[in-house]
Write a protein that holds these residues in place. Structure first.
Motif, PDB file in Angstrom:
ATOM      1  N   TYR A 164      61.704  32.840  42.276  1.00 38.94           N
ATOM      2  CA  TYR A 164      60.755  32.571  41.202  1.00 38.94           C
ATOM      3  C   TYR A 164      59.398  33.232  41.394  1.00 38.94           C
ATOM      4  O   TYR A 164      58.509  33.052  40.561  1.00 38.94           O
ATOM      5  N   GLY A 165      59.223  34.003  42.468  1.00 45.66           N
ATOM      6  CA  GLY A 165      57.954  34.665  42.700  1.00 45.66           C
ATOM      7  C   GLY A 165      56.956  33.770  43.424  1.00 45.66           C
ATOM      8  O   GLY A 165      57.173  32.563  43.582  1.00 45.66           O
ATOM      9  N   GLY A 166      55.848  34.360  43.842  1.00 42.88           N
ATOM     10  CA  GLY A 166      54.813  33.606  44.539  1.00 42.88           C
ATOM     11  C   GLY A 166      54.835  33.840  46.040  1.00 42.88           C
ATOM     12  O   GLY A 166      55.725  34.528  46.579  1.00 42.88           O
ATOM     13  N   THR A 167      53.869  33.272  46.720  1.00 43.34           N
ATOM     14  CA  THR A 167      53.697  33.451  48.165  1.00 43.34           C
ATOM     15  C   THR A 167      53.807  32.104  48.868  1.00 43.34           C
ATOM     16  O   THR A 167      53.166  31.130  48.469  1.00 43.34           O
ATOM     17  N   VAL A 168      54.599  32.055  49.912  1.00 45.26           N
ATOM     18  CA  VAL A 168      54.777  30.829  50.682  1.00 45.26           C
ATOM     19  C   VAL A 168      53.531  30.546  51.504  1.00 45.26           C
ATOM     20  O   VAL A 168      52.956  31.452  52.116  1.00 45.26           O
ATOM     21  N   GLU A 169      53.101  29.286  51.518  1.00 45.81           N
ATOM     22  CA  GLU A 169      51.943  28.898  52.311  1.00 45.81           C
ATOM     23  C   GLU A 169      52.158  27.515  52.892  1.00 45.81           C
ATOM     24  O   GLU A 169      52.922  26.705  52.359  1.00 45.81           O
ATOM     25  N   GLN A 170      51.501  27.245  54.018  1.00 45.32           N
ATOM     26  CA  GLN A 170      51.520  25.894  54.564  1.00 45.32           C
ATOM     27  C   GLN A 170      50.614  25.018  53.714  1.00 45.32           C
ATOM     28  O   GLN A 170      49.595  25.480  53.180  1.00 45.32           O
ATOM     29  N   TRP A 171      50.979  23.748  53.631  1.00 42.64           N
ATOM     30  CA  TRP A 171      50.267  22.865  52.708  1.00 42.64           C
ATOM     31  C   TRP A 171      50.232  21.470  53.290  1.00 42.64           C
ATOM     32  O   TRP A 171      51.226  20.979  53.822  1.00 42.64           O
ATOM     33  N   GLN A 172      49.063  20.844  53.186  1.00 42.70           N
ATOM     34  CA  GLN A 172      48.881  19.477  53.661  1.00 42.70           C
ATOM     35  C   GLN A 172      48.743  18.546  52.472  1.00 42.70           C
ATOM     36  O   GLN A 172      47.750  18.606  51.736  1.00 42.70           O
ATOM     37  N   PRO A 173      49.740  17.690  52.203  1.00 45.40           N
ATOM     38  CA  PRO A 173      49.622  16.733  51.082  1.00 45.40           C
ATOM     39  C   PRO A 173      48.464  15.771  51.307  1.00 45.40           C
ATOM     40  O   PRO A 173      48.002  15.577  52.444  1.00 45.40           O
ATOM     41  N   GLN A 174      47.992  15.157  50.221  1.00 44.26           N
ATOM     42  CA  GLN A 174      46.950  14.155  50.341  1.00 44.26           C
ATOM     43  C   GLN A 174      47.468  12.967  51.150  1.00 44.26           C
ATOM     44  O   GLN A 174      48.652  12.665  51.164  1.00 44.26           O
ATOM     45  N   GLY A 175      46.566  12.299  51.811  1.00 41.08           N
ATOM     46  CA  GLY A 175      46.962  11.150  52.619  1.00 41.08           C
ATOM     47  C   GLY A 175      47.358  11.584  54.016  1.00 41.08           C
ATOM     48  O   GLY A 175      46.891  12.601  54.544  1.00 41.08           O
TER      49      GLY A 175
END
Length: 357
Positions: free
Chosen positions: A58-69
């Motif tokens: 689907y396109g886009g760039t993978v990144e690390q992500w920290q959810p809220q909480g």
């Protein structure tokens, strides 16, 4: 076959989430992060290779992500796709509650009449009246009332692993439309089988109180089949997985294929088995010459029926069988020429008389 725990709820493993936005830190650290609405789908998961595959598709760039909480770190991709092709799994894939969350977890979960945690009548209606949901449009009051939270489980067919992806939206308007679409589909399928759908982010505009609001709504559309087909009962799995092929005529949307072998086993004579074969030929499930696997199995059953019939009347004992009690010997049996009823049976079958018992 192994047993099951009857009281267990059977549900597919959740592989990740499908979102329509994200949040960024607020300039004031004392305030909550600022939400950002997305025109394309945001896909997140604990498994990096899932998100990498999503970026590939689907396109886009993978990144690390920290959810809220205090959630564990994840991976996400802000895709370039405004719509995702998927299938609805069996059962009821939609869950909806009016919810209020804080850092300590869920404070309210209401079905519109009863708040489930306190077992009290709907708190938002009691405090703000029937139009309580309109307060969600006021940035200063939106945290005072619940958000209409819809969670829809779907299967993304080209992603790794077996499981579901949870599309979540907090739109009041989306909650009504999602429920209406899913309920219509369930009325036809009874929650059995797969249903091909498209998840789309649709921009909407609403004018109220002299103000114009622009907001995205998650829309679920039945994909590749007509409403008549979707409401007529569970779709064949092949059609649900590839509705485009069905639309082009490469797959037939038809009633389930009869179990010809079971019908043949239940037949009394080889003539009855021949009728089963003719039925299969008329449906296009065997070849005209009978050189396919199903025909050969039906022929074998017919031959066995003939053998069983001979065993019953003793004709297989040959010359060892003497005259009957009146001293009369059986005459020679001469098979009659095939009648019109037998001409449709393949020549390789050469069935016996199949005399009915």
């Amino acid at each position: 076959m192994g047993g099951r725990i009857i009281t267990n709820q059977r549900q597919a493993r959740e592989l990740g989430r499908l979102r329509t936005g994200w949040s960024v830190p607020n300039d004031d650290p004392k305030k909550r992060p600022r939400p950002v609405k997305s025109k394309t789908w945001v896909i997140s998961s604990h498994a990096e290779h899932y998100v990498e595959k999503a970026a590939e598709l689907y396109g886009g760039t993978v990144e690390q992500w920290q959810p809220q909480g205090n959630g564990a770190p994840q991976f996400r991709v802000i895709t370039e796709a405004q719509q995702l092709d998927a299938v609805l799994p069996g059962g009821d894939p939609l869950s909806q509650y009016n919810e209020m969350w804080s850092k300590g977890g869920c404070k309210r979960r209401c079905d519109g009449e009863t708040e489930q945690l306190s077992r009290r009548p709907c708190l938002c209606i009691a405090e703000y009246g029937e139009d309580w949901y309109l307060l969600r449009q006021n940035v200063y009051k939106k945290d005072k009332v619940c958000a209409a939270t819809s969670r829809l489980n779907v299967v993304l067919l080209d992603m790794p692993d077996m499981g579901v992806w949870r599309a979540e939206t907090h739109s009041f308007y989306a909650s009504n439309e999602l429920a209406g679409t899913v309920d219509m589909v369930l009325s036809g399928t009874g929650g059995k089988g797969l249903v091909p759908v498209t998840l789309r982010i649709e921009p909407r505009t609403r004018v109220a109180g002299g103000q114009t609001k622009h907001f995205p709504v998650v829309v679920v559309e039945v994909r590749g089949v007509t409403p008549r087909q979707a409401l007529s009962g569970p779709l064949p799995t092949a059609v649900a997985l590839d509705p485009a092929a069905a639309a082009e005529g490469r797959l037939a949307i038809e009633a389930p294929r009869p179990d010809y072998l079971a019908d043949a086993e239940g037949a009394l004579t080889s003539d009855d088995v021949r009728d089963v074969w003719r039925k299969a030929r008329q449906a296009g499930h065997v070849t005209k010459d009978g050189d396919d696997e199903l025909s050969q199995k039906l022929l074998a059953i017919a031959a066995r029926k003939d053998a069983e019939a001979k065993d019953d009347d003793g004709s297989n004992e040959g010359d060892e069988q003497g005259p009957d009690e009146e001293g009369i010997w059986d005459g020679e049996v001469v098979e009659e020429a095939p009648t019109e009823r037998t001409t449709s049976w393949p020549a390789a079958a050469a069935p016996g008389s199949g005399a009915r018992r």
